[in-house]
Every structure is written in structure tokens, then in C-alpha cells.
Design a protein around this motif. Structure first.
Motif, PDB file in Angstrom:
ATOM      1  N   LEU A   1     -27.928  40.724  33.788  1.00 21.99           N
ATOM      2  CA  LEU A   1     -28.964  40.751  32.837  1.00 21.99           C
ATOM      3  C   LEU A   1     -29.965  39.219  32.737  1.00 21.99           C
ATOM      4  CD1 LEU A   1     -27.925  43.120  30.155  1.00 21.99           C
ATOM      5  CD2 LEU A   1     -29.088  43.497  32.564  1.00 21.99           C
ATOM      6  N   ARG A   2     -31.018  39.003  32.324  1.00 18.96           N
ATOM      7  CA  ARG A   2     -31.842  37.858  31.920  1.00 18.96           C
ATOM      8  C   ARG A   2     -32.205  38.099  30.572  1.00 18.96           C
ATOM      9  NH1 ARG A   2     -30.014  34.210  35.380  1.00 18.96           N
ATOM     10  NH2 ARG A   2     -32.146  33.088  35.087  1.00 18.96           N
ATOM     11  N   CYS A   3     -31.457  38.131  29.500  1.00 22.81           N
ATOM     12  CA  CYS A   3     -31.742  38.362  28.124  1.00 22.81           C
ATOM     13  C   CYS A   3     -32.546  37.180  27.440  1.00 22.81           C
ATOM     14  CB  CYS A   3     -30.625  38.694  27.231  1.00 22.81           C
ATOM     15  SG  CYS A   3     -29.515  40.293  28.087  1.00 22.81           S
ATOM     16  N   GLU A   4     -33.658  37.868  26.981  1.00 20.64           N
ATOM     17  CA  GLU A   4     -34.527  36.940  26.127  1.00 20.64           C
ATOM     18  C   GLU A   4     -33.553  35.851  25.184  1.00 20.64           C
ATOM     19  OE1 GLU A   4     -37.720  37.541  22.702  1.00 20.64           O
ATOM     20  OE2 GLU A   4     -37.972  38.718  24.733  1.00 20.64           O
ATOM     21  N   HIS A   5     -32.723  36.295  24.573  1.00 19.39           N
ATOM     22  CA  HIS A   5     -32.007  35.457  23.553  1.00 19.39           C
ATOM     23  C   HIS A   5     -30.846  34.879  23.788  1.00 19.39           C
ATOM     24  CE1 HIS A   5     -29.512  39.052  23.590  1.00 19.39           C
ATOM     25  NE2 HIS A   5     -29.133  38.742  22.511  1.00 19.39           N
ATOM     26  N   CYS A   6     -30.488  35.102  25.251  1.00 19.29           N
ATOM     27  CA  CYS A   6     -28.846  34.600  25.630  1.00 19.29           C
ATOM     28  C   CYS A   6     -28.635  33.187  25.201  1.00 19.29           C
ATOM     29  CB  CYS A   6     -28.787  34.613  27.117  1.00 19.29           C
ATOM     30  SG  CYS A   6     -27.317  34.114  27.748  1.00 19.29           S
ATOM     31  N   PHE A   7     -27.761  33.169  24.270  1.00 23.43           N
ATOM     32  CA  PHE A   7     -27.151  31.663  23.948  1.00 23.43           C
ATOM     33  C   PHE A   7     -25.999  31.069  24.942  1.00 23.43           C
ATOM     34  CE2 PHE A   7     -24.239  34.662  21.830  1.00 23.43           C
ATOM     35  CZ  PHE A   7     -23.021  34.446  22.378  1.00 23.43           C
ATOM     36  N   GLU A   8     -25.864  31.736  26.113  1.00 19.30           N
ATOM     37  CA  GLU A   8     -25.049  31.320  27.094  1.00 19.30           C
ATOM     38  C   GLU A   8     -25.810  30.804  28.371  1.00 19.30           C
ATOM     39  OE1 GLU A   8     -22.385  29.867  27.530  1.00 19.30           O
ATOM     40  OE2 GLU A   8     -20.687  30.487  26.266  1.00 19.30           O
ATOM     41  N   TRP A   9     -27.320  30.696  28.231  1.00 16.81           N
ATOM     42  CA  TRP A   9     -28.222  30.769  29.214  1.00 16.81           C
ATOM     43  C   TRP A   9     -28.028  29.574  30.281  1.00 16.81           C
ATOM     44  CZ3 TRP A   9     -31.715  34.217  30.722  1.00 16.81           C
ATOM     45  CH2 TRP A   9     -32.694  33.661  31.689  1.00 16.81           C
ATOM     46  N   ASP A  10     -27.659  28.523  29.766  1.00 13.06           N
ATOM     47  CA  ASP A  10     -27.567  27.365  30.829  1.00 13.06           C
ATOM     48  C   ASP A  10     -26.319  27.378  31.619  1.00 13.06           C
ATOM     49  OD1 ASP A  10     -29.641  26.026  29.800  1.00 13.06           O
ATOM     50  OD2 ASP A  10     -28.499  24.973  28.095  1.00 13.06           O
ATOM     51  N   ALA A  11     -25.348  28.327  31.162  1.00 12.25           N
ATOM     52  CA  ALA A  11     -24.155  28.430  31.949  1.00 12.25           C
ATOM     53  C   ALA A  11     -24.164  29.693  32.689  1.00 12.25           C
ATOM     54  CB  ALA A  11     -22.892  28.616  30.905  1.00 12.25           C
ATOM     55  N   LEU A  12     -25.000  30.701  32.540  1.00  8.09           N
ATOM     56  CA  LEU A  12     -25.094  31.875  33.328  1.00  8.09           C
ATOM     57  C   LEU A  12     -25.017  31.850  34.636  1.00  8.09           C
ATOM     58  CD1 LEU A  12     -25.244  34.596  31.394  1.00  8.09           C
ATOM     59  CD2 LEU A  12     -27.714  34.655  32.197  1.00  8.09           C
TER      60      LEU A  12
END
Length: 413
Positions: free
Chosen positions: A148-159
Motif C-alpha cells: 500500500l501507499r497509505c496517506e498517513h504512513c509514519f514509516e514512509w521513508d523506510a517503506l
């Protein structure tokens, strides 16, 4: 429809709180089976809480060796709970399998985890054991991978980066926390079910003194996987659902099948006897009285015991954005929390956990006081939203790092 009804008869209250029928919840819900609510009625909850309180009294009296001291300790534990969770008495209990649950992050009763957690809380009042900072909840991110590419993902930079935690690393993390004492440990990600073999190994090799949960989008929570996780020792699943409208949830999650995954996952988890919770990122565009009650009714239809409400934070994918909700919206969420947990008109609906309400009432309980977060690189944080690591699990003195984290407190308070 007012959220708080005062000085009215029960009949009048019931009329005020008529919930909307979900005629437009989408084809995905209609494909799923209707699930009976796991929430006990008011009398069943009353008797269940009576049994639980009697068990706690005997447990405490057995350690303090004095009934009057045990009664005072019980009162202090209740006062501590009310300090964080609200001034009303507990009136709602859910039953899944042979265990009872009255709070999302408290282990189910009867269990070794339930007893160990409450004895540790007792130690904060009258020291009876050497675990004064026994943790209520630990979240461990087991993978960077996610579809997924969730709008609020707090691990976005590590995804979807390169994995750095091996199964042996994760086993060590679990062992260290269990050695110190933890009532509930939640596996997150990324999408943790993308590491099913690792999850099964962690569950099978862990001590039975902790309730284990998986935080998931619902992706890959097939009936077979749910059964395997249950047999390995999993207690429950928290499934992310961010809107009652399937199209909006799918857009928020960046995947066209995201809503269908939620419905299927909830059905499968319920079928094998796992506790089900739904997690809502309550955005400014979502928060309204209508949406909240539609969400609660949908959660009931999906067999959820709990609804976790999270306020959006400007971290991860939300970095630099104005995502904070208004004071008026906070009050709406607080009334939703209070009504669903304590008002008789909502006895049939799931319980709500709302951390920001607790934080505003009594201060942050994270930062290794009662909660802590371990990211996908094994770094320790006060909570998932702080993004300020203190150290790594590999360090020689794990307790000293937790003490340092505790001393620094939560930077978002």
C-alpha cells in the motif's frame, strides 16, 4: 442528533441515539458474513467485571497478605485507570473464546499475561517485585515491505527498503521485552503479514506471559493464515480502516482492494477466534457525527471488539502538512469515546481507545513508561509518531536505554 443526552428517560435516549442503517456501505460489506457482536450486554458485563475484580482482589491480597491493604491497592488501581481513561466506571466487556477484555491494551482475563500486568501495576503503588516499569504495550515493526501507499504512513521513508532485522534479531527483541515484562506486544510494519514465517516463529518461541497482536491492513489475512497465527499463540488483530466509504478508504490506502481486505480479514479473524479491533486515522475530512456513528455500526457488523482512534501527525508521509484536527473535532472525538465506552445507549457497540484523549488528561504514558515503539531498523522510539530514536536493541545495557528514553519523555506532548 446530540452526542450527549442528559436528564432524559432511557426511552428518550434510545430515540435520540438511533444509528443509521448502512444501506450504502458498499458491496464489499454485503459480501461478508454478518457477525454477532462480541460485546456483552450490560448485565453480562456487570457479572464479568465482578468476577474479574474478585480475581484481582485475591491476586493482590495474596501478595500484600492483608485484606485492607488489598482493598486500598484496588482503589488506587481504579483511580489510576480513571486518571487516564475517564471518570466513569467500567460498564462494557467483550468475550472472545474463553477470555474477557475490557480495555484494548490490557491483556485478556483469565491469563498469565493479565495477572503479570496487574501485579506490575501494583508494584508502582506498593513495590512487591523488581519490575516497576513493566510495559503495558510494545509495538515492534517487523518489516519495511508493504503493497500500500497509505496517506498517513509514519514509516514512509523506510517503506519497501532493504530489511535489516533478521528473525533472530526479532526474537532477541521479543525476548528482551518479555524478560523486562510486557503485557501486550504488537507486530507492525510495513505490512507484517508479508513476513508470515517470521511471525509464526516469533509467536511459537515466545513466552506465554504476553498477549500478541498483529497490526495489519488486512492484506494476506486469509482464513488459513488467521488459523495458523491463532494456533501459534496470537491474541488479536488490529485492522486499519480509515473510512466507511470503500472508495475513500481505498484512495486513502492507495490500493483498489484495500476495503475488501478489511472485510475479509475481519471475517477470517472472527471465525478462528481472534480478537478484532479496527484502527481509524481520524482526519479533518472524516470527523463528523454521522461518519463516527456509521463507523461504529460498521465495526459492530464486522465483529470488532475495539475501535482505535488516532489523530493524524505531521510525520512520515504527512511531514510538512497541516493535518492537525481542530479543537471542536477533538471534543467530538472525546464525546464519541465517552459515549461508546460508558453510555447505556451504546452498550452493543465496540469500545473505543483514544490515546490523545488520555494524553491530554494525564500526560503521555509512552516513552518507555507504559508504551514504547521499535522501528524497522530496531531503533527505540517513545512512540510511533515521535521519530526520534534513542538507541538500538543490540546495545549491551537494554534497560539503561529504556531508562534514558523514559527520562527524555515524549517530544510530541
Amino acid at each position: 442528533m446530540p452526542l450527549l443526552a442528559k436528564n432524559k428517560s432511557q426511552k428518550a435516549v434510545d430515540e435520540d441515539f438511533q444509528l443509521p442503517v448502512l444501506q450504502d456501505a458498499g458491496p464489499s460489506l454485503r459480501k461478508g458474513k454478518q457477525i454477532n457482536s462480541v460485546v456483552l450486554n450490560r448485565w453480562q458485563s456487570f457479572w464479568a467485571m465482578g468476577r474479574i475484580r474478585w480475581h484481582l482482589f485475591l491476586l493482590i491480597a495474596g501478595r500484600l497478605h492483608h485484606p485492607l491493604k488489598a482493598m486500598q491497592a484496588m482503589r488506587t488501581l481504579i483511580q489510576t485507570r480513571r486518571k487516564f481513561l475517564g471518570d466513569s466506571a467500567l460498564s462494557k466487556v467483550v468475550k472472545v473464546g474463553e477470555r474477557y477484555y475490557y480495555e484494548y491494551n490490557t491483556p485478556g482475563w483469565p491469563s498469565q499475561a493479565f495477572d503479570a500486568y496487574h501485579l506490575a501495576e501494583l508494584s508502582r503503588i506498593a513495590p512487591i517485585q523488581e519490575k516497576p516499569f513493566y510495559l503495558k504495550n510494545v509495538i515492534v515493526a517487523v518489516t519495511k515491505k508493504c503493497a500500500l501507499r497509505c496517506e498517513h504512513c509514519f514509516e514512509w521513508d523506510a517503506l519497501n527498503g532493504k530489511e535489516t532485522l533478521t528473525v533472530a534479531n526479532l526474537q532477541k527483541i521479543v525476548q528482551q521485552f518479555q524478560d523486562l515484562g510486557v503485557g501486550q506486544l504488537q507486530f507492525s510494519g510495513g505490512e507484517p503479514l508479508l513476513r508470515m514465517p517470521a511471525l509464526l516463529t516469533l509467536l511459537k518461541t515466545a513466552q506465554p506471559s504476553t498477549d500478541f497482536w498483529v497490526l495489519t491492513s488486512g492484506h494476506l489475512l486469509t482464513l488459513a493464515n488467521a488459523q495458523s497465527l491463532k494456533e501459534a499463540g496470537l491474541t488479536g488483530v488490529t485492522i486499519s480502516l480509515d473510512h466507511v466509504d470503500p472508495k475513500i478508504h481505498n484512495q486513502f490506502r492507495g490500493f483498489a482492494a484495500a476495503y475488501d481486505w478489511v472485510v475479509e480479514a475481519a471475517n477470517n479473524a472472527h471465525q478462528v477466534g481472534l480478537v478484532v479491533a479496527l484502527s481509524l486515522c481520524a482526519t479533518k475530512s472524516f470527523i463528523s457525527e454521522e461518519n463516527l456513528f456509521r463507523y461504529a455500526e460498521l465495526a459492530r457488523q464486522l465483529g470488532a471488539a475495539f475501535i482505535q482512534v488516532l489523530e493524524p501527525r505531521p510525520v512520515g508521509h504527512y511531514t510538512g502538512q497541516e493535518v492537525a484536527i481542530t479543537i471542536e473535532q477533538q471534543k467530538l472525538l472525546e464525546e464519541f469515546y465517552t459515549n461508546l465506552n460508558y453510555h447505556p445507549a451504546f452498550q452493543h457497540l465496540p469500545m473505543v481507545v483514544y490515546y490523545d484523549f488520555q494524553r491530554r488528561r494525564a500526560g503521555c504514558a509512552a516513552a518507555a513508561d507504559r508504551h514504547v515503539y521499535v522501528d524497522t531498523d530496531g531503533r527505540l522510539h517513545a512512540c510511533p509518531f515521535c521519530q526520534k530514536p534513542t538507541g538500538k536493541f543490540q546495545i549491551n545495557d537494554f534497560q539503561a536505554t529504556l531508562a534514558s528514553l523514559r527520562l527524555g519523555g515524549c517530544p510530541v506532548v
